[in-house]
Design a protein around this motif. Structure first.
Motif, PDB file in Angstrom:
ATOM      1  N   ALA A 215     -71.432 -32.190  29.283  1.00 42.33           N
ATOM      2  CA  ALA A 215     -71.604 -30.983  30.107  1.00 42.33           C
ATOM      3  C   ALA A 215     -72.415 -29.935  29.348  1.00 42.33           C
ATOM      4  O   ALA A 215     -73.263 -29.245  29.941  1.00 42.33           O
ATOM      5  N   GLY A 216     -72.185 -29.815  28.044  1.00 44.99           N
ATOM      6  CA  GLY A 216     -72.949 -28.875  27.236  1.00 44.99           C
ATOM      7  C   GLY A 216     -74.420 -29.233  27.169  1.00 44.99           C
ATOM      8  O   GLY A 216     -75.293 -28.363  27.236  1.00 44.99           O
ATOM      9  N   LEU A 217     -74.703 -30.528  27.038  1.00 46.37           N
ATOM     10  CA  LEU A 217     -76.098 -30.991  27.053  1.00 46.37           C
ATOM     11  C   LEU A 217     -76.790 -30.603  28.354  1.00 46.37           C
ATOM     12  O   LEU A 217     -77.902 -30.059  28.352  1.00 46.37           O
ATOM     13  N   ALA A 218     -76.116 -30.869  29.460  1.00 45.03           N
ATOM     14  CA  ALA A 218     -76.708 -30.595  30.772  1.00 45.03           C
ATOM     15  C   ALA A 218     -76.936 -29.100  30.986  1.00 45.03           C
ATOM     16  O   ALA A 218     -78.033 -28.672  31.378  1.00 45.03           O
ATOM     17  N   LEU A 219     -75.916 -28.290  30.690  1.00 43.70           N
ATOM     18  CA  LEU A 219     -76.034 -26.856  30.930  1.00 43.70           C
ATOM     19  C   LEU A 219     -77.025 -26.210  29.964  1.00 43.70           C
ATOM     20  O   LEU A 219     -77.831 -25.352  30.371  1.00 43.70           O
ATOM     21  N   GLY A 220     -76.996 -26.613  28.700  1.00 42.42           N
ATOM     22  CA  GLY A 220     -77.919 -26.051  27.714  1.00 42.42           C
ATOM     23  C   GLY A 220     -79.367 -26.309  28.074  1.00 42.42           C
ATOM     24  O   GLY A 220     -80.214 -25.416  28.013  1.00 42.42           O
ATOM     25  N   LEU A 221     -79.677 -27.553  28.458  1.00 42.99           N
ATOM     26  CA  LEU A 221     -81.047 -27.893  28.853  1.00 42.99           C
ATOM     27  C   LEU A 221     -81.444 -27.161  30.128  1.00 42.99           C
ATOM     28  O   LEU A 221     -82.599 -26.738  30.283  1.00 42.99           O
ATOM     29  N   ALA A 222     -80.494 -27.004  31.054  1.00 42.50           N
ATOM     30  CA  ALA A 222     -80.783 -26.297  32.312  1.00 42.50           C
ATOM     31  C   ALA A 222     -81.112 -24.823  32.046  1.00 42.50           C
ATOM     32  O   ALA A 222     -82.079 -24.285  32.597  1.00 42.50           O
ATOM     33  N   ILE A 223     -80.324 -24.185  31.175  1.00 42.48           N
ATOM     34  CA  ILE A 223     -80.580 -22.773  30.845  1.00 42.48           C
ATOM     35  C   ILE A 223     -81.928 -22.618  30.163  1.00 42.48           C
ATOM     36  O   ILE A 223     -82.724 -21.732  30.505  1.00 42.48           O
TER      37      ILE A 223
ATOM     38  N   THR B  99     -87.166 -16.189  27.286  1.00 39.69           N
ATOM     39  CA  THR B  99     -86.705 -16.860  26.067  1.00 39.69           C
ATOM     40  C   THR B  99     -85.649 -16.016  25.361  1.00 39.69           C
ATOM     41  O   THR B  99     -84.638 -16.529  24.875  1.00 39.69           O
ATOM     42  N   LYS B 100     -85.886 -14.702  25.307  1.00 43.76           N
ATOM     43  CA  LYS B 100     -84.916 -13.809  24.670  1.00 43.76           C
ATOM     44  C   LYS B 100     -83.600 -13.786  25.453  1.00 43.76           C
ATOM     45  O   LYS B 100     -82.521 -13.716  24.868  1.00 43.76           O
ATOM     46  N   PHE B 101     -83.705 -13.883  26.780  1.00 42.02           N
ATOM     47  CA  PHE B 101     -82.486 -13.894  27.590  1.00 42.02           C
ATOM     48  C   PHE B 101     -81.699 -15.191  27.363  1.00 42.02           C
ATOM     49  O   PHE B 101     -80.467 -15.179  27.307  1.00 42.02           O
ATOM     50  N   ALA B 102     -82.428 -16.314  27.225  1.00 46.23           N
ATOM     51  CA  ALA B 102     -81.771 -17.594  26.935  1.00 46.23           C
ATOM     52  C   ALA B 102     -81.051 -17.530  25.600  1.00 46.23           C
ATOM     53  O   ALA B 102     -79.928 -18.032  25.453  1.00 46.23           O
TER      54      ALA B 102
ATOM     55  N   TYR C 289     -85.095 -20.478  31.820  1.00 47.14           N
ATOM     56  CA  TYR C 289     -85.458 -19.168  31.271  1.00 47.14           C
ATOM     57  C   TYR C 289     -86.579 -19.208  30.238  1.00 47.14           C
ATOM     58  O   TYR C 289     -87.239 -18.194  30.009  1.00 47.14           O
ATOM     59  N   ASP C 290     -86.782 -20.349  29.586  1.00 49.51           N
ATOM     60  CA  ASP C 290     -87.755 -20.392  28.500  1.00 49.51           C
ATOM     61  C   ASP C 290     -89.176 -20.131  29.009  1.00 49.51           C
ATOM     62  O   ASP C 290     -89.641 -20.792  29.939  1.00 49.51           O
TER      63      ASP C 290
ATOM     64  N   ALA D  68     -74.988 -23.692  23.602  1.00 50.80           N
ATOM     65  CA  ALA D  68     -75.682 -22.628  22.869  1.00 50.80           C
ATOM     66  C   ALA D  68     -76.896 -23.162  22.127  1.00 50.80           C
ATOM     67  O   ALA D  68     -77.980 -22.562  22.151  1.00 50.80           O
ATOM     68  N   THR D  69     -76.743 -24.304  21.464  1.00 52.64           N
ATOM     69  CA  THR D  69     -77.841 -24.859  20.668  1.00 52.64           C
ATOM     70  C   THR D  69     -79.027 -25.237  21.543  1.00 52.64           C
ATOM     71  O   THR D  69     -80.179 -24.883  21.249  1.00 52.64           O
ATOM     72  N   LEU D  70     -78.774 -25.945  22.625  1.00 47.62           N
ATOM     73  CA  LEU D  70     -79.873 -26.406  23.470  1.00 47.62           C
ATOM     74  C   LEU D  70     -80.453 -25.287  24.330  1.00 47.62           C
ATOM     75  O   LEU D  70     -81.642 -25.299  24.647  1.00 47.62           O
ATOM     76  N   ALA D  71     -79.634 -24.316  24.709  1.00 46.87           N
ATOM     77  CA  ALA D  71     -80.154 -23.188  25.492  1.00 46.87           C
ATOM     78  C   ALA D  71     -81.171 -22.405  24.679  1.00 46.87           C
ATOM     79  O   ALA D  71     -82.187 -21.939  25.211  1.00 46.87           O
TER      80      ALA D  71
END
Length: 439
Positions: free
Chosen positions: A15-23, A35-38, A27-28, A213-216
């Motif tokens: 779930a973290g992988l999916a949400l982090g990549l989605a964020i 990017t700053k918001f991400a 936003y990137d 957090a890491t992937l976002a």
């Protein structure tokens, strides 16, 4: 309950992988406001991970102290303690040499730094890693705590081990008069194991937050640019796992398969949080379940956390040679053997040093006149590499504990009662094989 917790951790990871990549994907915008918001969102998720790691740090010091003191007290004599200590240190030295050598061989085989497709940082660029964080004088004097309270407050595992050794040996020398103290410390160990069960219920949420957090913030792009370096390093760690488990099989026998099964949860926890420390309590319980007597596991495991970081060892030679290759700096066989020996010595003093592997690598780069700025190449992906290093450290220390218990002839029979992974619904604490404390 133990299997369910492992599944929950896996669910949190995915779930973290999916949400982090989605964020990150949403936003990137290459350094713009998005990017700053991400990064800001990632910061909020990191709060959850930070809280979990603080909970872990909260229980590490009393858990190491109580289990180690009780373990030494039940060894019965200092001769047994010396024998176990000698075998542990000998194993740690051999494993460190093997890990460093394997990293050196494979980085020469794969050549991940040759023909790098990304710009190499200027040689005068600052890496931000403080090489002054380690030197021989400070390491030697730092081993002995000036205050046990200070060592516990700072979670200095090596200092806690030294103090616990003195207390345990003192209890052994006093004998029967210290029996009430042994019972009290034993009770403290059981309480801390129960607290561990409570803390571990937050692990899936912490894993979810850490990966998100890491992937976002980083996104998949940085991984793509250094994919070959990361891939070859993970291959190297996979081979090290096979080697460690293979040696364990030769010494311990077919029962090694059970060890692999029992350490899955702490291994996954260390990987997903990029923290070996987070997995310490669960590794201790897994070893007890496997049959390593607490008196051996509680001595070897904390010692291993200071001197047997196999994942960090293999990374040091691999990363140092990668940076040399990226700058086109040739190193002869003599240079590389010297590098291995330098890393062998300096790596033993990194316990408690923040970003320890990078500190030792920075010092080694300077020793061989390799631009320290090369650290900038790996800093962006260091967290993803640290995940694998942390998991490898868990494997190495679990294998070390099992092997030394086998050498001592003290592996408990499989039918012995063991610690339940989580407390029973009735609310009773973890069940412990009292006889195993007697060896």
């Amino acid at each position: 309950m133990g299997k369910r917790l492992t599944y929950y951790i896996l669910i949190g990871l995915v779930a973290g992988l999916a949400l982090g990549l989605a964020i990150n994907g949403y936003y990137d915008d290459d350094g713009g406001p998005g990017t700053k918001f991400a990064a800001e969102i990632a910061g909020y998720f990191s709060i959850v991970t930070a809280l979990f790691l603080r909970l872990i740090k909260m229980i590490i010091a009393p858990l190491v102290f109580s289990t180690l003191v009780v373990g030494i007290a039940h060894m019965g004599d200092t001769q047994a303690l010396g024998r176990v200590g000698f075998r542990a240190v000998a194993w740690f030295i051999c494993c460190s040499l093997v890990s460093l050598t394997l990293g050196l061989i494979l980085v020469n085989l794969f050549q991940p730094g040759v023909g790098l497709a990304i710009p190499v940082p200027p040689v005068d660029a600052a890496s931000g890693v403080d090489r002054a964080a380690f030197n021989i004088k400070d390491f030697i004097t730092h081993i002995v705590p000036s205050s046990m309270v200070d060592a516990m407050a700072k979670n200095e595992i090596l200092q806690i081990v030294v103090f616990s050794l003195f207390v345990g040996v003192g209890i052994t020398a006093v004998g029967e008069k210290a029996a009430p103290l042994v019972r009290g410390v034993d009770a403290l160990a059981q309480v801390m194991l129960q607290v561990t069960n409570y803390v571990m219920r937050f692990a899936p949420l912490a894993v979810f937050a850490a990966v998100t957090a890491t992937l976002a913030e980083q996104g998949p792009s940085i991984i793509g640019r250094l994919a070959y370096f990361m891939g070859t390093f993970y291959i190297a760690m996979g081979l090290l796992w096979c080697l460690l488990i293979g040696v364990c099989f030769l010494i311990v026998g077919r029962r090694t398969a059970l060890l692999v099964k029992y350490i899955r949860e702490p291994l996954l926890l260390a990987f997903s949080t990029a923290s070996s420390e987070a997995a310490y309590p669960r590794t201790l319980e897994a070893l007890d379940k496997f049959g390593v007597p607490p008196r051996i596991a509680s001595f070897v495991l904390p010692l291993g956390y200071s001197f047997n970081l196999d994942g960090s060892m293999i990374y040091m030679t691999f990363a140092t040679m990668f940076i040399a290759q990226a700058y086109g700096i040739p190193l002869t066989i003599g240079h590389q053997i010297t590098m291995l020996l330098v890393l062998m010595v300096t790596s033993k003093g990194v316990a408690g040093v923040p970003r320890a592997s990078l500190v030792v690598i920075a010092a080694t780069l300077a020793f061989f006149d390799i631009p320290e700025a090369g650290l900038l190449l790996i800093l962006a992906v260091d967290h993803f590499l640290d995940m694998g290093r942390s998991a490898t450290n868990v494997v190495g220390n679990a294998v070390a504990s099992a092997v030394i218990a086998k050498w001592e002839g003290n592996l408990d029979p499989l039918e012995s009662p063991v610690i339940d992974p989580l407390p029973a619904p009735s609310g009773h604490g973890p069940r412990v094989d009292r006889d195993s404390f007697q060896g």
